[in-house]
Enzyme design. Structure first.
Site, PDB file in Angstrom:
ATOM      1  CG  ASP A 212      -2.212   0.751   0.992  1.00 29.26           C
ATOM      2  OD1 ASP A 212      -2.522   1.034  -0.179  1.00 29.26           O
ATOM      3  OD2 ASP A 212      -2.898   1.063   1.976  1.00 29.26           O
ATOM      4  CG  ASP A 283      -7.632   0.541   2.868  1.00 31.30           C
ATOM      5  OD1 ASP A 283      -6.561  -0.067   2.811  1.00 31.30           O
ATOM      6  OD2 ASP A 283      -7.901   1.525   2.140  1.00 31.30           O
TER       7      ASP A 283
END
Length: 414
Positions: A212, A283
């Site tokens: 990420d 997420d």
């Protein structure tokens, strides 16, 4: 002079209130609430599935060896091992690059595959409600559809409603319908994917944190564009529009349908409608898998030993704090930190950079203090380990916990 001072003070106060409101507006509150509810609901759906499989094993097919609460009777449940946890960020990176470079070529296929998966996932999300609605009026007998299989009335109703929702989303492209499909995907992934141990959890979340951070912060230096943001926000062509052009149905057929923003994220508009708050489903799902793991461990520990005093001088109050509540609070704090960081820097932030430390570190600390770290680190649900061995490990003193922590550090470095 006093009036002027009061006016200046009022303007300063108004600016501060406006800034505070901009940090936590309606879109941010919606993101917080929905993401936490999805994780909690998906985790309990997963635990409920395990309990149902356990009851089936007791009634019909007892399994002598295997795993506790792993749902082996359900072939659709997938357990991630260490190798898969290591290579999943690499596979995600390859997929991201394919979508970045060849989006125009694969967007229709990707949209159709996403719509099919979202249909199945949203049907799973609606199934409990449909079971509740159909229970008074019909028995739970399964209806045969030949080679397609046998389904209950509740399953057919939930699937029909899901297909209807997907069709309306394709025709309208409304963000609320996209959010509904994304919610179904989140719940289904959390419910059907298992993390078997804390070791696999740390490997997976640490790798995804690096993934990420790299694609949000450093991809622009290599590809002259933020790869993660571009792929997440790029709309796809509507399959109806593509089909009408391929079949030459005329300029008016299918040309008024909108481009589709794919349900790989949750979006919520602000109260003023000036911007949208966005949170990727990764997420939600990836920390959600960790929370699902600790909820299963809390349930396992309760069934195996009940309330047992911890080592040393640990208080009973600390022992009563569940791992699930501790990790869920950490997720909330991490999400809040990510939101504030995105507002301060006015740029997209890798949410896992904040979510992973705020969930893993409190969990590891509490597991160490309670004496469960060694047990949780490697195959905590294995059925061959007896309850007495579990109790002995939890009653070991601080001297035993030092080599346990040393083993944890070596595993992390590797």
């Amino acid at each position: 002079m006093t009036g002027l001072s009061l006016g200046i003070l009022f303007k300063i106060t108004q600016k501060k209130v406006t800034r505070a409101y901009s940090l936590v507006d309606s879109s941010q509150v919606s993101t917080f609430l929905i993401s936490i509810l999805l994780i909690v609901y998906g985790s309990f759906r997963s635990l409920n599935m395990d309990c149902e499989n356990q009851e089936k094993d007791k009634d019909g097919n007892p399994i002598a060896t295997g795993s506790f609460n792993n749902g082996n009777t359900n072939n659709s449940i997938q357990t991630i091992d260490s190798t898969q946890a290591l290579f999943l960020p690499i596979g995600a990176s390859v997929s991201l690059l394919v979508m970045f470079f060849f989006f125009d070529s694969v967007q229709v296929v990707f949209t159709i595959c996403t719509a099919v998966l979202a249909t199945i996932a949203f049907a799973f999300l609606l199934l409990p409600m449909c079971q509740y609605l159909t229970r008074p009026c019909s028995p739970q007998n399964k209806i045969s559809f030949g080679c397609c299989g046998r389904f209950t009335l509740a399953e057919l109703l939930s699937f029909s409603l899901s297909v209807m929702l997907v069709l309306i989303w394709v025709l309208t492209g409304h963000w609320l319908l996209m959010d509904a499909l994304a919610m179904g995907l989140c719940v289904a992934m959390i419910a059907f994917v298992r993390l078997p141990s804390l070791k696999v959890s740390c490997l997976l979340l640490s790798g995804l944190l690096i993934y990420d951070v790299f694609w949000v912060f450093f991809s622009a230096y290599i590809f002259n564009s933020n790869v993660m943001v571009k792929v997440a926000t790029q709309p796809a062509e509507n399959p109806i529009d593509v089909l009408s052009r391929k079949l030459h149905l005329g300029p008016g057929m299918g040309r008024d349908v909108p481009r589709l923003s794919l349900p790989g994220k949750l979006v919520f508009p602000s109260s003023t409608g000036s911007h949208f708050s966005m949170l990727g489903i990764g997420d939600i799902v990836m920390p959600g898998l960790l929370l699902c793991f600790v909820l299963r461990y809390d349930n396992y520990k309760k069934q195996a030993s009940g309330e047992v005093p911890g080592p040393g001088n640990m208080s009973g109050r600390m022992q009563r704090v569940s791992y699930f509540h501790c990790t869920l609070i950490g997720y909330f704090v991490g999400l809040l930190t990510a939101t504030v960081a995105s507002r301060i820097h006015r740029a997209a932030q890798p949410a896992l950079l904040y979510l992973v430390p705020f969930t893993l570190l409190p969990l590891l600390t509490m597991a160490y203090l309670k004496g469960d770290l060694r047990r949780m680190w490697s195959e905590p649900f294995h059925a061959k380990a007896s309850t007495s061995r579990f109790l002995e490990e939890r009653k070991e003193g601080a001297l035993t916990m030092r080599p346990c922590c040393h083993h944890f550090m070596l595993s992390t470095d590797l």
